[in-house]
Write a protein that holds these residues in place. Structure first.
Motif, mmCIF file in Angstrom:
data_model
loop_
_atom_site.group_PDB
_atom_site.id
_atom_site.type_symbol
_atom_site.label_atom_id
_atom_site.label_comp_id
_atom_site.label_asym_id
_atom_site.label_seq_id
_atom_site.Cartn_x
_atom_site.Cartn_y
_atom_site.Cartn_z
ATOM 1 N N ASP A 33 -2.826 -6.957 7.467
ATOM 2 C CA ASP A 33 -3.456 -7.014 6.160
ATOM 3 C C ASP A 33 -4.906 -7.480 6.268
ATOM 4 O O ASP A 33 -5.811 -6.901 5.666
ATOM 5 C CB ASP A 33 -2.659 -7.965 5.261
ATOM 6 C CG ASP A 33 -3.145 -7.892 3.828
ATOM 7 O OD1 ASP A 33 -2.919 -6.844 3.198
ATOM 8 O OD2 ASP A 33 -3.776 -8.861 3.364
ATOM 9 N N LEU A 111 4.157 -2.226 6.458
ATOM 10 C CA LEU A 111 3.937 -2.462 5.024
ATOM 11 C C LEU A 111 2.465 -2.454 4.628
ATOM 12 O O LEU A 111 2.093 -1.775 3.671
ATOM 13 C CB LEU A 111 4.594 -3.772 4.597
ATOM 14 C CG LEU A 111 6.076 -3.700 4.214
ATOM 15 C CD1 LEU A 111 6.550 -5.042 3.668
ATOM 16 C CD2 LEU A 111 6.310 -2.605 3.173
ATOM 17 N N PRO A 112 1.595 -3.214 5.330
ATOM 18 C CA PRO A 112 0.184 -3.187 4.938
ATOM 19 C C PRO A 112 -0.400 -1.776 4.969
ATOM 20 O O PRO A 112 -1.272 -1.446 4.172
ATOM 21 C CB PRO A 112 -0.492 -4.077 5.986
ATOM 22 C CG PRO A 112 0.581 -4.984 6.444
ATOM 23 C CD PRO A 112 1.830 -4.165 6.429
ATOM 24 N N LEU A 114 1.216 0.844 4.135
ATOM 25 C CA LEU A 114 1.679 1.480 2.902
ATOM 26 C C LEU A 114 0.770 1.124 1.737
ATOM 27 O O LEU A 114 0.360 1.971 0.965
ATOM 28 C CB LEU A 114 3.113 1.033 2.591
ATOM 29 C CG LEU A 114 4.209 1.844 3.258
ATOM 30 C CD1 LEU A 114 5.568 1.376 2.781
ATOM 31 C CD2 LEU A 114 4.019 3.334 2.941
ATOM 32 N N TRP A 115 0.441 -0.175 1.618
ATOM 33 C CA TRP A 115 -0.322 -0.522 0.421
ATOM 34 C C TRP A 115 -1.827 -0.407 0.600
ATOM 35 O O TRP A 115 -2.552 -0.364 -0.377
ATOM 36 C CB TRP A 115 0.114 -1.865 -0.170
ATOM 37 C CG TRP A 115 -0.171 -3.102 0.628
ATOM 38 C CD1 TRP A 115 -1.389 -3.564 1.028
ATOM 39 C CD2 TRP A 115 0.776 -4.067 1.076
ATOM 40 N NE1 TRP A 115 -1.249 -4.728 1.712
ATOM 41 C CE2 TRP A 115 0.074 -5.074 1.757
ATOM 42 C CE3 TRP A 115 2.171 -4.181 0.977
ATOM 43 C CZ2 TRP A 115 0.694 -6.181 2.325
ATOM 44 C CZ3 TRP A 115 2.784 -5.281 1.537
ATOM 45 C CH2 TRP A 115 2.047 -6.258 2.213
ATOM 46 N N HIS A 116 -2.296 -0.348 1.828
ATOM 47 C CA HIS A 116 -3.742 -0.174 2.004
ATOM 48 C C HIS A 116 -4.113 1.290 2.222
ATOM 49 O O HIS A 116 -5.076 1.788 1.673
ATOM 50 C CB HIS A 116 -4.252 -0.982 3.203
ATOM 51 C CG HIS A 116 -4.369 -2.441 2.917
ATOM 52 N ND1 HIS A 116 -5.304 -2.936 2.040
ATOM 53 C CD2 HIS A 116 -3.674 -3.502 3.371
ATOM 54 C CE1 HIS A 116 -5.176 -4.260 1.972
ATOM 55 N NE2 HIS A 116 -4.192 -4.619 2.770
ATOM 56 N N GLY A 118 -1.873 3.831 1.974
ATOM 57 C CA GLY A 118 -0.910 4.761 1.389
ATOM 58 C C GLY A 118 -0.113 5.489 2.449
ATOM 59 O O GLY A 118 0.305 6.618 2.259
#
Lengths: 261, 414, 262
Positions: A33, A111-112, A114-116, A118
């Motif tokens: 992240d 996960l990071p 995914l949210w950073h 996409g």
């Protein structure tokens, strides 16, 4: 091996509830992240993570793996007094360790993205995740082998750290020596073989080839690129990485089945 | 610019001869002047030929009348039908403007071009569009010419099957500006050219070099963009080169260079940006070059300087995010690095004078190893390599002692 | 099914122990068991048998081979030679015979992040479907309220109680109890001793080790005395006391030890 699943189920529950696996996951999560927040694109984050993954994943896997098996010794005795065969038990314990480690790693790194990004980091992320997971499996297997071979815990830890040092650092020193002494000969193929023989090196080269860094590698890189770009090369690389889990595990299992508790 | 002045002087000399008799000739299909060839036959020096919209297919048009201007309306297209040169200019002070020329055949014997100027002075080629040509604009033994605002898009096949977009041979005092060239073998090619000014051109996606010159002294290159060319930019056997404000970008490949300097002497490379090249600057046999104020960002090697290059000076450059900042093939180096900004620098500036208090050694041991034993590159990003680099940085034994930036910048401003 | 009690062979001045004959059927038969660890002989030709519905105490000084004998019966240690038959099954690589054994190790070690209930259900899962479970000790130890706590929060005593519950849970025909009262308070010790005796009444065979002689006197029908890997006495407890001329077992054992050591 009919009890493997049953043992695995409870071991997984035990390990996942343990705090260290949470910490392990969080470390990767935070690291990834932060790399994104410091303005990295997906590919650059993968590149930055690469070194950490190649060092940390094997180290944690082999240390925690040995620790776990030593720690579970009395419970293993207890389980072996039950109508359970040793193969089931060993594989169940292995899964109980390797799966949470690999999962924690994959979640922490994935996960990071995914949210950073996409999820849009493409094949480099794929290779990073696959390499990390396979290295986890390989070094957990090596950990189990070490723990089964050494009755004495201190010796076992020493051996675990030594195995890690060999694979992560010393091996490359040997490769460098080979290169600098035999540089007059065509070295590309022997280097390819040497790379294949060390799971960490194999992971590193597979990752390097994901980036345009590959162009820096000149003629050597071109040969590596061609080899690992081919279906045969990919299959072989994957086979070797998997073999690094399977072989130590089989040898460890052999010893485990003969062992006196 | 001296050459611009010279060329206008030349034109000025011609005009008194021609102005009195100047006429306009219109080339249009279906009229009495259906081809440019026909127009040339009737043209006199100083005439103005306007080519109307239409596709013209003619054998090589030899323009042998001095001082004429050939101007295309939009949609005036010359199709070379994959034959020889389309326009061959053999007279002085000819201007060719606004034409579209396409389909010039590949030849392994002669250099066929869309527009070829042969032994002329004062020529101008501007606002033309050239598509699918072997060579685009070709100058041989010509002086005081201007090539500007042309677009040349090559067919992008193989190096041997394509020629150069702008090709100058044995010429001098030429202005090459604001052209956009791509898809050729070399975007801009000079051989035995002197006193040329090359500025604001965009040369991208060529098969070999974006810019390539040899034996072309005292030329200047300002504010051009050279990107994604197969082998980048290579300049050789030349002295007095000035390269300022250019961008060298994304020239990737095992044999690609942002800028390859081979036997270049007494030159300046300033305020350029090198980004994402496998090797930003490779210098061999090149002496007394001042490399100043450039930015080296995210290249494989920022600077590779061979030991046979002496007395070069690297100052106030910015090195950020390169796999290797500086590499060389020897322990001794006579090039000086000072007051550069190094992203990898970890020192401090206690006296707040803007310079780091600890010298910076930009040559990693690993860079040296790779230079000597290329297959060692396979160990890139290995923990072992990082360790020996660190050890070498603490106690330098193998890296060049002299290659040190004693005053690394703490901050970098253009 | 005859398994002669062994006599101490040496030294000659050891107390004479006559051969006794037993007619009881055996649940465990051990024949000529030998095991050494790295050159150190731990069991040296041990032959014995444990009778059905009897409580047999395996006693001896430290490092006499007690736990190795027990572990060999459990299949945890692979003997170098000899043969073990448990409930009619020869102990080799076969592991299913352990279905008939309830084992209580010296100390209870369980996965720390599981609850007691999960540990129990794990073992139930491993054993597969079984007849009605014996959860008597769970209540006797008042353990039910502790079952939902994670093991790492439990005290050593509580873990040991859980350990005991597990041994008896599946109503095995053979109980192997390694120092069953170690680490337990007197009340819990009493509960477990009562339980052992009740099990014998209902036909369960019990093998136990203990350092507490009074406990053996209280529980054991037979005694197997091991010294330096060999059996020095094997027979009814009362015989041992009678033969050595000592009313207290402790003294009787002491005599055996001296005899063996001299």
């Amino acid at each position: 091996m009919k009890s493997t699943g049953k043992i695995l189920r409870y071991q997984l529950r035990d390990v996942i509830r343990g705090r260290w696996i949470l910490v392990y996951t969080l470390v990767f999560l935070l690291m990834t992240d932060v790399l994104f927040r410091f303005g990295g694109s997906g590919d650059r984050v993968v590149l930055s993570l690469m070194n950490v993954v190649l060092l940390l994943v094997p180290l944690v896997s082999i240390i925690f793996g040995t620790m776990y098996l030593y720690h579970a010794r009395e419970f293993i005795v207890m389980l072996l007094a039950q109508p359970v065969d040793r193969t089931s038990l060993f594989l169940g314990l292995y899964g109980g360790m390797a799966i949470p480690l690999a999962g924690g790693y994959a979640v922490g790194v994935g996960l990071p993205f995914l949210w950073h990004a996409g999820g849009g980091a493409g094949s480099a992320l794929g290779v990073l995740l696959l390499t990390g997971v396979l290295l986890t499996c390989a070094f957990t297997a090596l950990a189990f082998l070490v723990a089964v071979l050494f009755e004495d815990r201190a010796k076992g830890f020493g051996a675990a750290v030594l195995v890690w040092l060999l694979a992560a650092v010393v091996y490359d020193g040997i490769v460098l020596m080979v290169v600098t002494t035999l540089w007059r000969y065509p070295l590309e193929r022997p280097l390819l073989a040497l790379t294949m023989l060390n799971p960490i090196d194999l992971g590193r080269v597979l990752l390097l080839l994901q980036f345009d860094i590959a162009a820096l590698m000149g003629y050597t890189g071109a040969i590596f690129n061609r080899f690992f770009g081919s279906a045969v090369g990919k299959g072989l690389a994957l086979t070797v990485l998997v073999a690094w889990s399977v072989l130590p595990l089989l040898v460890g299992l052999r010893r485990f089945r003969m062992k006196d508790f | 610019m001296s050459l611009a002045v010279t060329s206008s002087v030349c034109l000025g000399l011609l005009i008194p001869f021609t102005v009195g008799m100047a006429q306009d000739i219109v080339v249009q299909e279906g009229t009495s002047v259906p081809t440019l060839g026909a127009a040339i036959l009737s043209a006199r020096p100083g005439d103005h030929i306007v080519v109307r919209r239409g596709v013209y297919r003619e054998p090589t048009i030899v323009i042998d009348v001095p001082g004429i201007t050939i101007e295309g309306d939009s949609g005036a297209v010359f199709d070379g039908e994959d034959a020889e040169d389309v326009l061959l200019v053999t007279a002085d002070s000819v201007t060719i403007r606004g034409l579209t020329i396409r389909h010039v055949a590949t030849s392994y014997i002669d250099d066929r071009a869309a527009i070829k100027f042969q032994e002329v002075t004062g020529c101008v080629a501007e606002h033309n569009r050239i598509e699918d040509a072997f060579f685009g604009i070709y100058l041989a033994k010509s002086t005081d010419c201007t090539i500007r605002h042309n677009v040349a898009i090559g067919r992008k096949t193989t190096e041997t099957k394509s020629g150069n977009a702008i090709h100058l041979w044995n010429s001098r005092d030429v202005l090459v500006e604001d052209n956009t060239v791509s898809g050729h073998r070399d975007g801009i090619y000079f051989e035995f050219v002197t006193g040329a000014m090359v500025r604001r051109n965009v040369s991208t996606d060529n098969l070999r070099y974006g810019l390539h010159f040899m034996f072309s002294h005292n030329c200047e290159y300002w504010d051009n963009v050279f990107a994604r060319n197969g082998a980048g930019v290579a300049v050789m056997y030349t002295k007095g080169v000035t390269m300022v404000g250019n961008r060298f970008e994304e020239n990737w490949g095992s044999a690609a260079f942002g800028l390859l300097l081979k036997d270049i002497t007494d030159s300046r490379v300033e305020d350029n940006v090198f980004r994402g090249n496998s090797t930003a600057i490779h210098a061999e046999g090149s002496d007394r070059i001042i490399v100043k104020g450039n930015e080296f960002i995210a290249n494989g090697w920022a600077v590779k300087i061979m030991a046979n290059s002496i007395d070069n000076e690297f100052t106030r450059n910015r090195f950020v995010g390169n796999a290797f900042d500086v590499s060389t093939n020897s322990r001794s180096s006579s090039s000086r690095f000072s007051e550069n900004y190094w992203g990898a620098y970890q020192g401090y500036d206690l006296d707040r004078d803007g310079y780091g208090d600890v010298p910076f050694r930009p040559v990693r041991l690993f860079a040296l190893l790779v230079e000597q034993y290329p297959p060692a590159i396979i160990l890139m990003r290995s923990a072992f390599v990082d360790m020996i680099d660190l050890a070498e940085r603490v106690v330098p034994i193998l890296t060049p002692e002299t290659l040190v930036d004693e005053h690394p910048l703490m901050e970098w401003r253009q | 099914m005859t398994s002669p009690e062994r006599l101490p062979l040496e030294p000659p001045d050891a107390p004479a122990i006559p051969r006794l004959v037993t007619s009881t059927a055996a649940i465990v038969e051990v024949t000529d068991l030998g095991k050494s660890f790295g050159g150190l002989t731990v069991l040296d030709g041990v032959s014995t048998s444990f009778a059905v519905a009897r409580i047999t105490a395996v006693v001896g000084p430290n490092a006499a081979g007690k736990s190795t004998l027990i572990k060999a019966i459990l299949g945890l240690v692979r003997p170098d030679r000899g043969r073990i038959v448990v409930n009619g099954h020869v102990v080799t690589r076969d592991w299913d015979y352990r279905r008939g054994i309830g084992y209580m190790p010296q100390a209870g070690h369980f996965p720390e992040n599981l609850t007691g209930r999960e540990v129990l259900s794990m073992l139930k899962h491993l054993r597969g479907p079984s007849a009605e479970l014996d959860e008597e000790l769970l209540d006797a130890f008042a353990l039910r309220p502790e079952l939902d706590k994670q093991v790492r929060t439990l005290s050593g005593g509580t873990r040991q109680k859980l350990n005991a519950v597990i041994a008896f849970l599946f109503r095995p025909p053979l109980l192997i109890l390694d120092e069953p009262t170690a680490g337990l308070d007197p009340v819990a010790s009493g509960i477990i001793k009562d339980k052992i005796l009740r099990c014998r009444e209902s036909g369960t065979s019990v093998v136990l080790t203990s350092h507490i002689m009074s406990e053996i006197e209280e529980l054991a029908d037979s005694v197997v005395f091991l010294l330096e890997g060999r059996i020095r006495f094997d027979g009814p407890r009362l015989d041992l006391q009678r033969l050595t001329g000592h009313q207290s077992l402790e003294r009787a054992i002491a005599v055996l030890m001296q005899g063996g050591a001299s």
